[in-house]
Design a protein around this motif. Structure first.
Motif, PDB file in Angstrom:
ATOM      1  N   SER A 172       8.092   7.467  37.292  1.00 26.90           N
ATOM      2  CA  SER A 172       7.793   8.879  37.091  1.00 26.90           C
ATOM      3  C   SER A 172       6.432   9.110  36.450  1.00 26.90           C
ATOM      4  O   SER A 172       6.087  10.237  36.139  1.00 26.90           O
ATOM      5  N   TYR A 202       8.456  11.498  43.046  1.00 26.57           N
ATOM      6  CA  TYR A 202       8.460  10.834  41.751  1.00 26.57           C
ATOM      7  C   TYR A 202       9.884  10.711  41.214  1.00 26.57           C
ATOM      8  O   TYR A 202      10.707  11.599  41.385  1.00 26.57           O
ATOM      9  N   GLY A 203      10.177   9.596  40.543  1.00 28.02           N
ATOM     10  CA  GLY A 203      11.438   9.437  39.848  1.00 28.02           C
ATOM     11  C   GLY A 203      12.659   9.348  40.732  1.00 28.02           C
ATOM     12  O   GLY A 203      13.769   9.573  40.271  1.00 28.02           O
TER      13      GLY A 203
END
Length: 226
Positions: A172, A202-203
């Protein structure tokens, strides 16, 4: 720094990643950054397009985070009336470029594998290409990179197209996709492509996190808006 201090910091960072939801930065605000990657590109109006989607994840359809987001793009594009051909690099019979230059950048390739016989005929007719990959060691997967390297055999006929990148990562951090984006931007420049959108997940450490994120709807909206 002694070993105890190092472990404390390392474990704290790991906990931050594990507890963060898909799209939540360990430091900073991902949502604003993620939204910035979705370009407002209504490029319709010139008729329906032939779109080639190349997925590079080796994970199954049920487990892959990048494939999930890519399927949302495909749904949007097909609803908009575009013709989509999907090629799964991880399950296909493919060979890496040997640099023999027998093709002279204008084909055919010496390998008569799925790239040459199934994918390339579609690519030579396409208006747009979508590259989809999980982030592996801060670059695209080996499966997708094999496809990209084989672009060499028809470089001249693959230029001037529209393009899009879809990628997912466990990390992230705000620098997570920097190397991948540098590669993609260079490819776009070299091939004289027009980038119509980028979705950077992201993540996305699991399929559940990907499904709960804003990245699926983001990809769908880009496809629908083509």
């Amino acid at each position: 720094m002694n070993r105890r201090e190092f472990l404390k910091i390392a474990c704290g960072g790991a906990a931050t990643l594990l507890l963060s939801g898909c799209g939540l930065l360990a430091v900073g605000d991902t949502k604003s950054k993620a939204s910035a990657t979705e370009k407002s590109t209504n490029i319709g109006g010139n008729g329906k397009m032939k779109i080639v989607v190349v997925t590079g994840s080796p994970h199954s359809e049920e487990e892959s985070t990048s494939k999930y987001i890519t399927v949302q793009f495909i749904k949007g594009a097909e609803e908009a009336g575009h013709e989509v051909y999907r090629f799964d690099a991880a399950s296909a019979d493919i060979h890496p470029c040997h640099g023999c230059d027998s093709c002279h950048m204008d084909g055919p390739c010496v390998f008569k594998d799925d790239i040459e016989t199934k994918l390339m005929p579609k690519m030579l007719e396409m208006d747009m290409i979508v590259l989809s990959t999980p982030l592996y060691y801060y670059g695209m997967s080996a499966q997708l990179k094999t496809i990209v390297d084989r672009f060499y055999s028809h470089t001249g006929r693959l230029t001037g197209k529209k393009s899009m990148l879809i990628a997912t990562a466990y990390n992230s951090a705000d620098w997570t996709f920097e190397a991948l984006m540098a590669h993609y931007d260079t490819l776009v420049r070299y091939m004289n492509w027009t980038d119509v959108g980028t979705v950077l997940g992201y993540g996305c450490g699991s399929r559940e996190l990907a499904e709960r994120s804003e990245f699926g709807p983001m990809a769908y909206n880009i496809g629908k808006g083509l």
